[in-house]
Design an enzyme around this catalytic site. Structure first.
Site, PDB file in Angstrom:
ATOM      1  CG  PHE A   8     -29.069  -3.138  19.232  1.00  0.00           C
ATOM      2  CD1 PHE A   8     -29.941  -3.995  18.578  1.00  0.00           C
ATOM      3  CD2 PHE A   8     -29.217  -2.972  20.608  1.00  0.00           C
ATOM      4  CE1 PHE A   8     -30.940  -4.664  19.268  1.00  0.00           C
ATOM      5  CE2 PHE A   8     -30.207  -3.633  21.305  1.00  0.00           C
ATOM      6  CZ  PHE A   8     -31.070  -4.486  20.633  1.00  0.00           C
ATOM      7  CB  SER A   9     -22.440  -1.921  18.962  1.00  0.00           C
ATOM      8  OG  SER A   9     -21.220  -1.284  18.659  1.00  0.00           O
ATOM      9  N   PRO A  16     -28.097  -2.839  27.172  1.00  0.00           N
ATOM     10  CG  PRO A  16     -27.466  -4.906  28.064  1.00  0.00           C
ATOM     11  CD  PRO A  16     -28.598  -3.911  28.044  1.00  0.00           C
ATOM     12  CB  CYS A  17     -24.982  -0.549  23.055  1.00  0.00           C
ATOM     13  SG  CYS A  17     -23.228  -0.628  23.528  1.00  0.00           S
ATOM     14  CD  GLN A  18     -22.235  -4.835  25.082  1.00  0.00           C
ATOM     15  OE1 GLN A  18     -23.433  -4.616  25.243  1.00  0.00           O
ATOM     16  NE2 GLN A  18     -21.370  -4.756  26.073  1.00  0.00           N
TER      17      GLN A  18
END
Length: 336
Positions: A84-85, A80-82
């Site tokens: 670090f986004s 999951p990128c959230q």
């Protein structure tokens, strides 16, 4: 002892989404077998199963019993990128989703696949999250892997989308320099208009009232002599023929501005097919089934650019392994 089929790479997809690894391997022409996938979103799982039927589902990675996974040669995962986004809150490992890469490490510690390919957003390289990246790299090295990473942008490889993603490759094979996997040949940059529908559905267009409201809130006059991307966040029409990063639809970060003809609406959102073309798909390559616009486009926003990943797979299993013995590429059998 369990035998491996030496003609196929056996793959376990984690955080599978629509199956970016599966599509990438097919595009690259790599003989493979996906022995299972892990995904906790029910809609993503349904879309995966429509496009890749008959593959064992392991569900939420936090509940996966690594001892029950069949042996495999490669693990893939866009964890999951959230956390670090820039579009998220940026909590990193303070966000519980930011700790899920530890489950990847847990599985790799037990299964020891020969290859690991991971992906995340550019924010993973930021000063704020650099310690997380260091933890990932050092943890893989602690398991005996050689590791490297690169920031790659979709627009450099033939798709007009500004999509920067961090790719991490790790291998146990002694003959492979992991950095060589990222030596990709850049492609000429096409114009976004080449990826747009010739006759967009009327339902995609904003009304004149909605369009003028968008102009008022952004301070941008939405006029263009050719189809271009309007970057809502940065309040500008991109003149370079590239679209901004595809995201989940609820972010409403971009619009297409077309030449105005008479009273016809001229500002719209992307169609489903356009989302997928800009993620590297060719028409007819993806089965949309009867899923909604929201669900299909959410998967695209969170998915892998299969054009880029197919090039990485070609390097991993063709060029980078040119000097490695076939017994190293895929084990013929595991140790008792």
């Amino acid at each position: 002892m369990e035998s491996f089929n030496s003609s196929k790479i056996r793959v376990f997809e984690t955080f599978a989404g629509y199956g970016g690894a599966s599509f990438g391997l097919k595009r690259a022409g790599i003989p493979h077998e996906v022995i299972g996938y892990s995904e906790n979103d029910k809609w993503a799982s349904s879309i995966f199963e429509l496009n890749h039927p008959g593959i064992s589902a392991f569900g939420d990675i936090t509940n996966v019993n690594e001892t029950l996974i069949p042996d495999f040669d490669m693990l893939t995962g866009g964890f999951p990128c959230q956390p670090f986004s820039s579009a998220g809150l940026g909590h990193g490992e303070g966000d519980t989703r930011g700790t899920l890469f530890h489950d990847i490490l847990r599985i790799c510690r037990h299964k020891k696949p020969k290859h690991i390919l991971l992906e995340n957003v550019k924010g993973l390289l930021s000063k704020r999250h650099r310690s997380t990246l260091s933890t990932i790299l050092s943890s893989l090295e602690g398991l005996g892997y050689k590791v490297d990473y690169r920031l790659l942008n979709t627009k450099d490889y033939g798709i007009p989308q500004n999509r920067e993603r961090v790719w991490i490759y790790a291998t146990l094979i002694s003959d492979i320099d992991p950095g060589s996997v990222f030596e990709l040949t850049k492609s000429p940059l096409p114009h976004i208009k080449e990826f747009l529908d010739q006759h967009p559905d009327d339902e995609l267009y904003k009304s004149e009232k909605q369009t003028h409201r968008l102009e008022e809130t952004t301070g941008v006059t939405l006029i263009s002599n050719e189809p271009l991307c309007f970057d809502v966040y940065n309040r500008k029409i991109r003149k370079d023929g590239v679209c901004i990063t595809i995201t989940e639809p609820h972010h409403n970060g971009m619009r297409i501005v077309e030449p105005r003809i008479g009273e016809k609406p001229w500002v719209r959102k992307l169609s489903i097919a356009e989302h997928y073309r800009l993620m590297g798909f060719k028409d007819g390559e993806f089965d949309f089934g009867d899923f909604s616009y929201q669900q299909l486009c959410k998967r695209a926003g969170n998915g892998w650019d299969i054009n880029v990943v197919s090039k990485l797979f070609k390097n991993i299993f063709h060029r980078a392994l040119a000097d490695a013995s076939i017994s190293e590429i895929v084990l013929n059998e595991t140790e008792a």
